[in-house]
Design an enzyme around this catalytic site. Structure first.
Site, PDB file in Angstrom:
ATOM      1  NE  ARG A 288      -3.557  -1.083   2.944  1.00 58.88           N
ATOM      2  CZ  ARG A 288      -4.792  -1.114   2.470  1.00 58.88           C
ATOM      3  NH1 ARG A 288      -5.274  -0.100   1.801  1.00 58.88           N
ATOM      4  NH2 ARG A 288      -5.545  -2.173   2.657  1.00 58.88           N
ATOM      5  N   GLY A 289       0.574   2.168  -0.877  1.00 61.09           N
ATOM      6  CA  GLY A 289       1.274   3.449  -0.832  1.00 61.09           C
ATOM      7  C   GLY A 289       0.301   4.512  -0.386  1.00 61.09           C
ATOM      8  CE  LYS A 290       1.460  11.208   1.747  1.00 66.81           C
ATOM      9  NZ  LYS A 290       2.397  12.297   1.497  1.00 66.81           N
ATOM     10  CG  PHE A 291      -2.264   9.217  -3.413  1.00 64.07           C
ATOM     11  CD1 PHE A 291      -3.266   9.858  -2.689  1.00 64.07           C
ATOM     12  CD2 PHE A 291      -1.005   9.787  -3.473  1.00 64.07           C
ATOM     13  CE1 PHE A 291      -3.010  11.062  -2.039  1.00 64.07           C
ATOM     14  CE2 PHE A 291      -0.742  10.990  -2.820  1.00 64.07           C
ATOM     15  CZ  PHE A 291      -1.740  11.628  -2.107  1.00 64.07           C
ATOM     16  CB  ALA A 292      -1.075   3.096  -5.378  1.00 66.95           C
TER      17      ALA A 292
ATOM     18  CE  LYS B 264       1.590   2.896  -8.052  1.00 65.49           C
ATOM     19  NZ  LYS B 264       2.839   3.620  -8.353  1.00 65.49           N
TER      20      LYS B 264
ATOM     21  CB  VAL C  73       0.471  -3.119  -4.949  1.00 63.98           C
ATOM     22  CG1 VAL C  73       1.039  -4.004  -6.044  1.00 63.98           C
ATOM     23  CG2 VAL C  73       0.913  -1.674  -5.160  1.00 63.98           C
TER      24      VAL C  73
ATOM     25  CG  ASP D 262       9.977   8.562  -4.143  1.00 71.17           C
ATOM     26  OD1 ASP D 262      10.726   8.825  -3.172  1.00 71.17           O
ATOM     27  OD2 ASP D 262       8.807   8.171  -4.006  1.00 71.17           O
TER      28      ASP D 262
ATOM     29  CB  THR E 263      11.707   9.619   0.760  1.00 70.74           C
ATOM     30  OG1 THR E 263      10.689   9.198  -0.159  1.00 70.74           O
ATOM     31  CG2 THR E 263      11.570   8.850   2.054  1.00 70.74           C
TER      32      THR E 263
ATOM     33  CG  ASP F  52       6.454   4.956  -6.747  1.00 68.43           C
ATOM     34  OD1 ASP F  52       5.722   5.649  -7.479  1.00 68.43           O
ATOM     35  OD2 ASP F  52       6.478   5.056  -5.507  1.00 68.43           O
TER      36      ASP F  52
HETATM   37  P1  ADP Z   1       3.379   4.299  -4.333  1.00 73.02           P
HETATM   38  O1  ADP Z   1       3.370   5.397  -5.337  1.00 73.02           O
HETATM   39  O2  ADP Z   1       2.100   4.188  -3.595  1.00 73.02           O
HETATM   40  O3  ADP Z   1       4.600   4.303  -3.455  1.00 73.02           O
HETATM   41  P2  ADP Z   1       4.560   1.963  -5.644  1.00 73.02           P
HETATM   42  O4  ADP Z   1       4.566   1.801  -7.114  1.00 73.02           O
HETATM   43  O5  ADP Z   1       5.867   2.308  -5.003  1.00 73.02           O
HETATM   44  O6  ADP Z   1       3.413   2.977  -5.240  1.00 73.02           O
HETATM   45  O7  ADP Z   1       4.016   0.617  -5.002  1.00 73.02           O
HETATM   46  C1  ADP Z   1       3.906   0.493  -3.591  1.00 73.02           C
HETATM   47  C2  ADP Z   1       4.616  -0.788  -3.143  1.00 73.02           C
HETATM   48  O8  ADP Z   1       4.004  -1.914  -3.769  1.00 73.02           O
HETATM   49  C3  ADP Z   1       6.086  -0.895  -3.532  1.00 73.02           C
HETATM   50  O9  ADP Z   1       6.925  -0.241  -2.609  1.00 73.02           O
HETATM   51  C4  ADP Z   1       6.286  -2.394  -3.567  1.00 73.02           C
HETATM   52  O10 ADP Z   1       6.472  -2.909  -2.265  1.00 73.02           O
HETATM   53  C5  ADP Z   1       4.948  -2.903  -4.073  1.00 73.02           C
HETATM   54  N1  ADP Z   1       4.984  -3.089  -5.535  1.00 73.02           N
HETATM   55  C6  ADP Z   1       4.682  -2.180  -6.479  1.00 73.02           C
HETATM   56  N2  ADP Z   1       4.802  -2.677  -7.718  1.00 73.02           N
HETATM   57  C7  ADP Z   1       5.198  -3.965  -7.558  1.00 73.02           C
HETATM   58  C8  ADP Z   1       5.522  -5.035  -8.488  1.00 73.02           C
HETATM   59  N3  ADP Z   1       5.440  -4.860  -9.792  1.00 73.02           N
HETATM   60  N4  ADP Z   1       5.912  -6.226  -7.962  1.00 73.02           N
HETATM   61  C9  ADP Z   1       5.981  -6.389  -6.627  1.00 73.02           C
HETATM   62  N5  ADP Z   1       5.701  -5.430  -5.716  1.00 73.02           N
HETATM   63  C10 ADP Z   1       5.304  -4.230  -6.166  1.00 73.02           C
HETATM   64 MG    MG Z   2       6.611   3.863  -3.835  1.00 70.75          MG
END
Ligand code: ADP
Ligand code: MG
Length: 325
Positions: free
Chosen positions: A39-43, A60, A45, A154, A194, A175
């Site tokens: 989980r991120g701020k707005f996403a 995502k 997964v 980032d 960050t 990301d």
């Molecule tokens: P955010 O913008 O919310 O930080 P990210 O793209 O960094 O979004 O995704 C959040 C987290 O999800 C990542 O830090 C990672 O742990 C996991 N993640 C994202 N994409 C993948 C992927 N293709 N395979 C495995 N884990 C993923």
């Molecule tokens: Mg991220």
């Protein structure tokens, strides 16, 4: 569109690719885990399995509205960057895009080894050889982006993914949520990133450039080699203070066993003046990367898709329709 351009966002105008967006439910094609694994701020997964092939992907799911603002154009920017990078083995692959009334869903290659952050948490020490190999792969990804004038902005262990369990794995960048296209004659100033990895120019609200990423690369190398961040303080404020103070130290208890080459590598990146930092290409030729890495996995030939980085809104754009595999 002019607005987007000023903000370093890629639009269809300077991206010679179209990405098909599908409006049918994701669950028609995939078995989707109800619970997100990250989980991120707005996403969020979620793992999803292609019903016909049985292959796992990472979905995502990104909300289109944030703080009452429509950010679909920012998500499209993220999609364009992934699409432009599909020939780089160092950048996570985008397979399909779905859209619902509230979300855009990116179906991404699943990085089965998880985040580099986990490796840092689980391992007391990473050998210099392992660290150099990780750094080299990250630098290859960053060099690919920088050749196309894209700054990631980032770079940190949470956004660096492993294809497999450490150490028998490759690293891929993910990301592109706050990445920006750096254009000649347009100054980008923003506060993003960050705390531990953010560069002094960001904190000073000075122009962002490709060199902004190189600062984060320096921080990352420091962390991989010592297990500690170079500027981390007790509070965010203290960290910002440390970043802008310009003092870099290699305490003996952390760096006693680390080579002079490695320290030189870090020192050539954690420089206040962005123009004086090594570029990604220069890093790949630094003796630390060269001497600690085996000759291995040479990069494949990468076809070049170049973005327009001049203000040519009315220029003819060849729109090539590319089916997402
Ligand atoms: P955010 O913008 O919310 O930080 P990210 O793209 O960094 O979004 O995704 C959040 C987290 O999800 C990542 O830090 C990672 O742990 C996991 N993640 C994202 N994409 C993948 C992927 N293709 N395979 C495995 N884990 C993923
Ligand atoms: Mg991220």
């Amino acid at each position: 569109d002019s607005m987007n351009y000023q903000q370093g966002l890629i639009t269809e105008d300077h991206c010679p690719l179209t990405v098909p967006v599908r409006f049918q439910p994701l669950t028609d094609t995939y078995l989707v885990d109800p619970r997100p694994f990250a989980r991120g701020k707005f996403a969020t997964v979620r793992r999803c399995k292609h019903k016909e092939t049985g292959v796992d992907y990472a979905a995502k799911c990104i909300r289109k509205r944030r703080r009452a603002a429509d950010v679909r154009h920012e998500i499209m920017h993220e999609i364009f960057i992934l699409k432009l990078s599909e020939n780089s083995p160092r950048i996570i692959r985008l397979y399909e895009v779905y859209e619902t009334s509230t979300e855009v869903i990116l179906v991404l290659e699943m990085a089965a080894g998880g985040e580099l952050q986990r490796v840092l948490e689980d391992h007391e020490e990473i050998s210099e050889k392992e660290a150099a190999r990780i750094m080299r792969q990250i630098l290859e990804g960053v060099a690919f982006l920088h050749e196309r004038n894209i700054a990631h902005l980032d770079i940190k262990p949470q956004n660096l993914l492993l294809t497999n369990t450490f150490p028998t794995c490759d690293i891929k960048l993910c990301d592109f949520g706050i990445s920006r296209l750096i254009s000649k004659g347009i100054e980008l100033r923003e506060i993003l990133g960050t705390p531990d990895y953010v560069s002094p120019e960001i904190l000073h609200y000075e122009p962002i450039s490709l060199a902004t990423d190189m600062w984060s690369i320096g921080v990352l190398a420091y962390v991989l080699l010592s297990g500690h961040t170079p500027f981390g303080g007790e509070t965010k404020q203290e960290t910002f203070w440390n970043v802008t103070s310009g003092t870099l130290e290699f305490p003996e208890d952390l760096f006693g066993g680390v080579s002079k080459d490695a320290k030189d590598f870090i020192q050539s990146l954690l420089i206040m003046e962005p123009n004086e930092r090594m570029t990604a290409k220069e890093c790949l030729h630094h003796s630390w990367i060269k001497s600690f890495c085996d000759k291995e996995d040479p990069q494949r030939d990468i076809p070049n898709i170049r973005l327009s980085t001049t203000n040519e809104f009315n220029a003819e754009v060849s729109v090539v329709s590319v089916e997402v595999a």
